[in-house]
Design a protein around this motif. Structure first.
Motif, PDB file in Angstrom:
ATOM      1  N   ARG A 116      32.248  47.299  36.023  1.00  0.00           N
ATOM      2  CA  ARG A 116      33.424  46.432  35.953  1.00  0.00           C
ATOM      3  C   ARG A 116      33.873  45.969  37.332  1.00  0.00           C
ATOM      4  O   ARG A 116      34.374  44.857  37.500  1.00  0.00           O
ATOM      5  CB  ARG A 116      34.569  47.159  35.250  1.00  0.00           C
ATOM      6  CG  ARG A 116      34.331  47.410  33.764  1.00  0.00           C
ATOM      7  CD  ARG A 116      35.594  47.962  33.109  1.00  0.00           C
ATOM      8  NE  ARG A 116      35.394  48.253  31.700  1.00  0.00           N
ATOM      9  CZ  ARG A 116      35.372  47.344  30.735  1.00  0.00           C
ATOM     10  NH1 ARG A 116      35.542  46.059  31.037  1.00  0.00           N
ATOM     11  NH2 ARG A 116      35.187  47.701  29.473  1.00  0.00           N
ATOM     12  N   ALA A 117      33.666  46.844  38.336  1.00  0.00           N
ATOM     13  CA  ALA A 117      34.067  46.506  39.704  1.00  0.00           C
ATOM     14  C   ALA A 117      33.064  45.601  40.396  1.00  0.00           C
ATOM     15  O   ALA A 117      33.302  45.155  41.518  1.00  0.00           O
ATOM     16  CB  ALA A 117      34.262  47.787  40.514  1.00  0.00           C
ATOM     17  N   GLY A 118      31.934  45.320  39.752  1.00  0.00           N
ATOM     18  CA  GLY A 118      30.915  44.472  40.359  1.00  0.00           C
ATOM     19  C   GLY A 118      30.018  45.188  41.347  1.00  0.00           C
ATOM     20  O   GLY A 118      29.253  44.556  42.076  1.00  0.00           O
ATOM     21  N   GLU A 119      30.074  46.528  41.365  1.00  0.00           N
ATOM     22  CA  GLU A 119      29.235  47.283  42.304  1.00  0.00           C
ATOM     23  C   GLU A 119      27.800  47.382  41.810  1.00  0.00           C
ATOM     24  O   GLU A 119      26.880  47.571  42.604  1.00  0.00           O
ATOM     25  CB  GLU A 119      29.809  48.685  42.496  1.00  0.00           C
ATOM     26  CG  GLU A 119      31.194  48.696  43.127  1.00  0.00           C
ATOM     27  CD  GLU A 119      31.826  50.079  43.104  1.00  0.00           C
ATOM     28  OE1 GLU A 119      31.124  51.037  42.697  1.00  0.00           O
ATOM     29  OE2 GLU A 119      32.998  50.200  43.477  1.00  0.00           O
ATOM     30  N   ILE A 120      27.604  47.332  40.494  1.00  0.00           N
ATOM     31  CA  ILE A 120      26.272  47.334  39.901  1.00  0.00           C
ATOM     32  C   ILE A 120      26.210  46.220  38.863  1.00  0.00           C
ATOM     33  O   ILE A 120      27.253  45.690  38.442  1.00  0.00           O
ATOM     34  CB  ILE A 120      25.928  48.692  39.237  1.00  0.00           C
ATOM     35  CG1 ILE A 120      26.920  49.033  38.114  1.00  0.00           C
ATOM     36  CG2 ILE A 120      25.878  49.797  40.278  1.00  0.00           C
ATOM     37  CD1 ILE A 120      26.578  50.314  37.348  1.00  0.00           C
ATOM     38  N   LEU A 180      28.664  34.381  37.597  1.00  0.00           N
ATOM     39  CA  LEU A 180      28.669  35.514  38.523  1.00  0.00           C
ATOM     40  C   LEU A 180      29.859  36.420  38.281  1.00  0.00           C
ATOM     41  O   LEU A 180      30.996  35.964  38.207  1.00  0.00           O
ATOM     42  CB  LEU A 180      28.729  35.011  39.974  1.00  0.00           C
ATOM     43  CG  LEU A 180      27.426  34.432  40.529  1.00  0.00           C
ATOM     44  CD1 LEU A 180      27.684  33.886  41.918  1.00  0.00           C
ATOM     45  CD2 LEU A 180      26.367  35.492  40.582  1.00  0.00           C
ATOM     46  N   ALA A 181      29.578  37.713  38.157  1.00  0.00           N
ATOM     47  CA  ALA A 181      30.658  38.690  38.138  1.00  0.00           C
ATOM     48  C   ALA A 181      31.014  39.012  39.575  1.00  0.00           C
ATOM     49  O   ALA A 181      30.186  38.890  40.477  1.00  0.00           O
ATOM     50  CB  ALA A 181      30.191  39.954  37.420  1.00  0.00           C
ATOM     51  N   PRO A 182      32.235  39.405  39.854  1.00  0.00           N
ATOM     52  CA  PRO A 182      32.618  39.734  41.227  1.00  0.00           C
ATOM     53  C   PRO A 182      31.775  40.881  41.771  1.00  0.00           C
ATOM     54  O   PRO A 182      31.484  41.820  41.055  1.00  0.00           O
ATOM     55  CB  PRO A 182      34.083  40.173  41.090  1.00  0.00           C
ATOM     56  CG  PRO A 182      34.498  39.892  39.700  1.00  0.00           C
ATOM     57  CD  PRO A 182      33.290  39.607  38.893  1.00  0.00           C
ATOM     58  N   MET A 183      31.370  40.791  43.005  1.00  0.00           N
ATOM     59  CA  MET A 183      30.558  41.827  43.636  1.00  0.00           C
ATOM     60  C   MET A 183      31.352  42.527  44.718  1.00  0.00           C
ATOM     61  O   MET A 183      31.869  41.885  45.628  1.00  0.00           O
ATOM     62  CB  MET A 183      29.292  41.223  44.254  1.00  0.00           C
ATOM     63  CG  MET A 183      28.219  40.890  43.248  1.00  0.00           C
ATOM     64  SD  MET A 183      27.612  42.370  42.417  1.00  0.00           S
ATOM     65  CE  MET A 183      26.929  43.233  43.816  1.00  0.00           C
ATOM     66  N   LEU A 184      31.481  43.823  44.619  1.00  0.00           N
ATOM     67  CA  LEU A 184      32.119  44.627  45.650  1.00  0.00           C
ATOM     68  C   LEU A 184      31.057  45.544  46.224  1.00  0.00           C
ATOM     69  O   LEU A 184      30.924  46.692  45.830  1.00  0.00           O
ATOM     70  CB  LEU A 184      33.278  45.424  45.056  1.00  0.00           C
ATOM     71  CG  LEU A 184      34.380  44.591  44.369  1.00  0.00           C
ATOM     72  CD1 LEU A 184      35.410  45.516  43.743  1.00  0.00           C
ATOM     73  CD2 LEU A 184      35.039  43.651  45.365  1.00  0.00           C
ATOM     74  N   ALA A 185      30.248  45.026  47.148  1.00  0.00           N
ATOM     75  CA  ALA A 185      29.110  45.789  47.673  1.00  0.00           C
ATOM     76  C   ALA A 185      29.606  47.012  48.434  1.00  0.00           C
ATOM     77  O   ALA A 185      30.560  46.944  49.198  1.00  0.00           O
ATOM     78  CB  ALA A 185      28.285  44.904  48.591  1.00  0.00           C
ATOM     79  N   LEU A 186      28.951  48.117  48.174  1.00  0.00           N
ATOM     80  CA  LEU A 186      29.279  49.334  48.909  1.00  0.00           C
ATOM     81  C   LEU A 186      28.799  49.189  50.341  1.00  0.00           C
ATOM     82  O   LEU A 186      27.677  48.749  50.588  1.00  0.00           O
ATOM     83  CB  LEU A 186      28.594  50.535  48.270  1.00  0.00           C
ATOM     84  CG  LEU A 186      29.002  50.841  46.826  1.00  0.00           C
ATOM     85  CD1 LEU A 186      28.219  52.027  46.311  1.00  0.00           C
ATOM     86  CD2 LEU A 186      30.482  51.084  46.726  1.00  0.00           C
TER      87      LEU A 186
END
Length: 529
Positions: free
Chosen positions: A243-247, A17-23
């Motif tokens: 890279r930020a895990g947003e997508i 899992l890549a880090p997820m930063l959900a909007l």
């Protein structure tokens, strides 16, 4: 049962899992995959009308579907909404047996919908980009709800390929809309109805599109609950979001690839673009009429240097519309870099008197950093031989409106830098080169009228003997190489990068985004997102 062929090299089955930063605006329960599916040359942000789609088909095909579709590695055409199809020996009759399916609103999908869609696609009044390509269809018969028979006035070797791009539309929802009003209808971006694995949910202007799982999809209920297609100003912004895990996926430029290699949080997907890039000469502009001037442009550009320095070697020089070996005959002119020869040709043509160093606009819809650098290199190389070009990049809608206008201002695009699909079906570039495809009939935006080129395409399109097709397209290549309707540049590789959290995800760097056999109902995440 859905006819699907998966390319194992493109299937991602890891579960890191890549880090997820959900909007915050997109925070939802259940599994959601977000991506920049309309980033790059295969995307067409803000387009929801498949009749007008020249790209963006990767995304459109998650909720619309065509009769037939390419498999994931673009080597064969298989059934989609047509569970089977047959072509007569004379290649003038195409018969399709339809699968049993329902539209997202519950209405049955039938042959009436196919007839409606193809008639709309044939009608230029609808804004269809396929009208010229479907001109050979003489009649569309619907013997029963699950059978469609197309009769052609003449063989058209590229028809099946064209049908892969035509998404079926619901007659019951659009049948009463006047053809001239279809293109401007708000239905496309508010309540579109398809047959795909996901149903359209909402569009937030210039931000994202959301689709939700179709519980009754014939291929099985999708593995995730939602797909979100986010829009970005450019590929760099999409890469930052990845890279930020947003997508979990986006197209990336060639010069970004090295930054992902060796990172176990991401998977790089690479493949040929099947798109030939070219500098196109507007034939309505007098100073391009002389073949010597067009030849000079070819000799003045050091394509090898650009490929090595800007594409990191991941492109192949093109000396006609093709680079595939079977379509390129021996003995054609290689147009090796030779600025002195370019200067001599310009002098013979009287370039100093014709135009000299007056600026010439080169219009493009490529507005990414790589293309900016490519055009800067071409500009510098042409300047060395006395041709002064000035790049102008616009968005795709502006570009199309400029070059395809019924009464264009040719001074707005004396030159263009563009790309056109040259495979996997070689007839695709016919729409940009054949005299019969001059707007509004087709997309020959440069108004090319070269009898040898048009005749070569006509012969290739009408060839019914498969063993002779390669030779026919070699003749097309020869005609292009000799007449130079374009200064052909190269066919480059394209790249996508996905998070390794994705499972069973398929993406192919197909021209215009495909469509191809991606099985979006199988896309999954290693953990609920």
């Amino acid at each position: 049962m859905r006819l699907r062929t998966l390319r194992s090299a493109l299937v991602l089955t890891t579960t890191l899992l890549a880090p997820m930063l959900a909007l915050p605006a997109l925070a939802e329960t259940g599994k959601t995959i977000s991506g920049g599916f309309d980033v790059g040359p295969g995307g067409f942000p803000g387009n929801f009308n498949p009749l007008a789609a020249t790209a963006g088909l990767t995304w459109l095909s998650v909720y619309y579907e065509p009769l037939v579709i390419y498999n994931a590695d673009l080597t064969a055409i298989v059934g989609d909404l047509a569970e089977s199809f047959e072509i007569s020996a004379d290649q003038k009759t195409y018969s399709f047996k339809l699968t049993s399916e329902s539209w997202h609103d519950g209405e049955a999908f039938t042959s009436t919908d196919v007839k409606f869609t193809l008639e709309a696609a044939k009608n230029g009044d609808t804004g269809s980009v396929f009208a010229a390509r479907l001109g050979a269809i003489e009649s569309i018969a619907t013997p029963d709800d699950r059978t469609v028979v197309l009769t052609l006035s003449a063989p058209n070797a590229g028809l099946l390929d064209t049908l892969t791009k035509i998404m079926m539309l619901p007659e019951h929802a659009l049948g009463k809309v006047p053809p001239a009003d279809l293109a401007k209808s708000t239905w496309w971006s508010t309540t579109p109805v398809g047959t795909g694995a996901f149903k359209f949910e909402k569009y937030v202007t210039d931000q994202y599109v959301e689709v939700v799982a179709d519980e009754d999809y014939r291929g099985g209920r999708p593995a995730v609950d939602k797909l979100i297609n986010r829009y970005f100003e450019n590929s760099a912004a999409a890469v930052a979001a990845l890279r930020a895990g947003e997508i979990q996926f986006t197209y990336v430029e060639a010069d970004d690839v090295a930054t992902f290699n060796g990172n176990d949080q991401f998977k790089v997907i690479e493949g040929p673009s099947f798109v030939v890039n070219y500098v196109g000469f507007n034939q309505e502009v007098p100073f391009w009429k002389d073949l010597k001037v067009r030849q000079a442009v070819m000799y003045a550009i050091d394509r090898k240097a650009i490929i090595e320095s800007l594409y990191n070697g991941a492109a192949t020089e093109a000396n006609c519309g093709y680079v595939a070996e079977q379509f390129v005959p021996a003995g054609i002119e290689p147009y090796a870099y030779d600025p002195e020869k370019a200067k001599a040709l310009l002098a013979e043509a009287g370039w100093a008197e014709i135009n000299g160093d007056k600026p010439i606009t080169i219009l493009t819809y490529y507005n990414n950093p790589l293309s900016t650098n490519v055009l800067a290199a071409i500009q510098a190389m042409l300047a060395q031989v006395g041709i002064n070009i000035v790049p102008r990049a616009v968005d795709s809608p502006t570009y199309n409106a400029t070059v395809l206008a019924a009464e264009p201002n040719f001074a707005d695009f004396p030159l263009i830098y563009a790309g056109l699909q040259d495979g996997p079906e070689p007839s695709n570039i016919n729409v940009g080169l054949n005299e019969t495809m001059i707007p509004p009939a087709g997309t020959n935006a440069l108004r090319i009228r070269m009898p040898e080129v048009s005749a070569a395409f006509d012969a290739a399109l009408g060839e019914t003997d498969a063993t002779k097709r390669d030779a026919r397209y070699q003749a097309v290549c020869q005609a292009m190489n000799a007449n130079l309707p374009w200064a052909t540049m190269w066919v480059a590789n394209r790249y996508g990068v996905s998070s390794t959290s994705l499972e069973h995800f398929v993406w192919t760097p197909a021209p215009g985004g495909g469509p191809f056999d991606a099985d979006p109902e199988k896309w999954d995440l290693g953990n609920a997102q």
